[in-house]
Scaffold this active site. Structure first.
Site, PDB file in Angstrom:
ATOM      1  N   SER A  61       0.827  -1.190   0.000  1.00 26.30           N
ATOM      2  CA  SER A  61       0.000   0.000   0.000  1.00 26.30           C
ATOM      3  C   SER A  61       0.875   1.260   0.000  1.00 26.30           C
ATOM      4  CB  SER A  61      -0.952  -0.056   1.190  1.00 26.30           C
ATOM      5  OG  SER A  61      -1.998   0.858   1.041  1.00 26.30           O
TER       6      SER A  61
ATOM      7  N   HIS B 207      -7.300  -6.068  -0.111  1.00 25.88           N
ATOM      8  CA  HIS B 207      -6.256  -5.056  -0.243  1.00 25.88           C
ATOM      9  C   HIS B 207      -4.898  -5.722  -0.102  1.00 25.88           C
ATOM     10  CE1 HIS B 207      -4.088  -1.400  -0.087  1.00 25.88           C
ATOM     11  NE2 HIS B 207      -3.915  -1.367   1.223  1.00 25.88           N
TER      12      HIS B 207
ATOM     13  N   ASP C 224      -9.144  -4.457  -5.492  1.00 27.93           N
ATOM     14  CA  ASP C 224      -8.570  -3.866  -4.280  1.00 27.93           C
ATOM     15  C   ASP C 224      -9.408  -2.652  -3.877  1.00 27.93           C
ATOM     16  OD1 ASP C 224      -6.905  -2.379  -2.447  1.00 27.93           O
ATOM     17  OD2 ASP C 224      -5.178  -3.498  -3.193  1.00 27.93           O
TER      18      ASP C 224
END
Length: 527
Positions: free
Chosen positions: A238, A494, A466
């Site tokens: 991320s 995610h 996602d």
């Protein structure tokens, strides 16, 4: 308890929650609008010394101490300001899970995202998130980035104030257009933002000016050198992908293997990123609903996904008018803002879907405790009411990295557009970008591509549904990086590595262990 499908437009009347400001736990608005090397470093050789005075930091010795089970902990010293390395310093917290092999190949540095996620906690969980083959051959080392966790953390609001801030709701000017706020609500939002920013400024001191992602990337090169690695081996998830991309831009010749999982696109403004992230959450919501509506235990009475979106929008609106009670002993009411946060939190992982189905069933029976538990997970609120410093760090890094919105009108128009495309999450996420308009530290240049010219292959992993980092961001980053290779996971949740997909893990492991990147165009199906 089932209830009738709402005839109200999806999300209508649900309002706007301050709590969804920068809503992603492991994502978001990071990057820089300028050359990440800064004025001082432009034109220098890409090597391990950004400025001459930095080299002494590369030569420090680490003192590892046992800190639970097999884990070892240490601290490393870095300059507060890399343009003035002889000045004030910071101490970064490290946690290491030593390799099982007596002669490891090196260190795998890891970061779970945020901004504000703890790398030390991520390394402590390495047995669950890193494959056995990698753990056998590499020391897994996590670090809390500057300003985060145990690394000279930035602090802003007190815990009770943060409860109120994250649970605040704002009145839409038009129930059928939740992106626009009444003038009173806009004033309330601006007042709450000012209080938040003022508390950060009062508590952070000089640190506030040096929390950008480019500085975290420089810190990471100090870590590489101190750990004794000629080249950096790194797993960033991320927001951690932005740290890795900045590292490749600054130190391409030091790249051994970078895995950037659930990428953030560095070329977008804060407002653009918020709107696109809202779209990602809506895509993930539709995937959840499609799965839920086929199950006997689904608490929704909708027959179609769009009807399911309407139904959840009605739940948020109802909780806004008449909040649900939370667990016994917790005086927070589960209003629309907290219902929205609970739903968003559950979309980070397909493994959370059973829990949110149960929480929704309880909510329709008049009990909001399950949704509040999910909402608390979003910002690391502990059962006793304590928070990590994630919210403070998230806003500090986001606002330091990118240009601020030019006006309230810009944000409001974008919020209305986002609400039309993502009715449950769009307005709140975009209004979240407004905090940066009052932030005292930032950049005034447009976001720029990070190319990592000269680096060896860099693997970017993107998940098609996602929630927090839309798949298109991984496509963009892989395309922008000169040596980027995109590995696609056609699934939900995610990030992908270490979440149970054998195909993804096999491809990433081969790259980390042997430096062999996946073939271009590889797609791993859900299992």
């Amino acid at each position: 308890m089932r209830h009738s499908v709402s005839t109200r437009p999806a999300g209508a009347g649900a309002g706007v929650s301050i709590g969804s400001v920068g809503v992603a736990l492991t994502v978001l608005l990071a990057g820089t609008g300028c050359d990440p090397r800064g004025d001082e470093a432009q034109g220098q050789q890409h090597d391990s010394g950004q400025a001459a005075g930095v080299r002494e930091f590369h030569e420090q010795d680490l003192t590892w101490e046992e800190c639970g089970g097999e884990l070892e902990c240490a601290q490393v010293e870095v300059p507060l300001d890399y343009d003035e390395p002889e000045g004030q310093t910071l101490h970064l917290a490290l946690t290491r899970l030593p390799a099982q092999d007596e002669a490891p190949e090196g260190s795998l540095l890891v970061n779970p995202g945020g901004p504000g996620g703890s790398g030390t906690e991520y390394a402590a969980a390495a047995a669950h998130v890193i494959s056995p083959d990698v753990r056998e051959n590499f020391d897994v080392v996590g670090f809390d980035p500057r300003g985060v966790g145990e690394s000279d953390p930035i602090e802003c609001l007190e815990e009770s104030e943060l409860d109120a801030y994250l649970g605040a709701e704002l009145e839409p000017a038009d129930p059928d257009s939740p992106g626009a706020l009444t003038s009173e609500s806009r004033q309330e939002l601006e007042q709450r933002i000012s209080e938040f920013v003022d508390s950060c400024v009062d508590n952070a001191g000089d640190l506030l000016e040096h929390l950008g992602t480019d500085n975290v990337a420089r810190d990471m090169d100090v870590l590489r050198a101190v750990l004794g690695d000629e080249g950096l081996t790194y797993l960033g998830k991320s927001y951690g992908t932005l740290i890795g991309a900045h590292y490749a831009e600054l130190f391409p010749e030091q790249v051994r293997a970078l895995v950037l999982d659930g990428a953030v696109d560095p070329t977008l403004t804060n407002v653009q990123m918020s709107a696109q992230q809202a779209s990602g959450f809506h895509t993930a919501l539709e995937a959840f609903l499609e799965d839920c509506l086929d199950r006997a235990d689904c608490p929704l009475s909708a027959d179609t996904v769009p009807e399911g979106v309407d139904e959840l929008g009605e739940l948020i609106a109802d909780a806004r008018e008449e909040p649900l009670p939370g667990p016994e002993g917790d005086d927070r009411m589960v209003n629309g803002a907290r219902v929205e946060l609970g739903l968003a939190s559950s979309l980070y992982s397909e493994q959370s879907w059973p829990q949110v189905r149960s929480a929704l069933d309880s909510a329709y029976a008049g009990d909001g405790a399950g949704l509040l538990e999910l909402a608390d997970r979003m910002y690391n609120r502990q059962p006793g009411g304590n928070y990590t410093n994630m919210v403070a760090a998230l806003n500090a890094v986001n606002c330091a990295d990118r240009p601020s919105p030019e006006s309230v009108a810009e944000v409001e128009q974008a919020a209305q557009d986002a609400a039309a495309e993502a009715p449950l999450f769009g307005a709140s996420l975009v209004w979240g970008a407004l905090i940066c308009s009052e932030w005292p530290v930032g950049v005034d240049r447009s976001p720029a591509e990070l190319t990592g010219q000269g680096a060896s292959d860099i693997v970017v992993v993107g998940t098609t549904r996602d929630s927090a980092t839309p798949y298109s961001w991984s496509e963009e980053l892989a395309d922008d990086l000169d040596s980027g290779v995109l590995l696609t996971y056609d699934g939900d949740g995610h990030t992908a590595y270490g979440t149970g997909n054998g195909c993804v893990d096999e491809q990433v492991d081969a790259y980390i262990l042997d430096g062999v990147a996946p073939e271009e165009g590889v797609t791993c199906p859900a299992q």
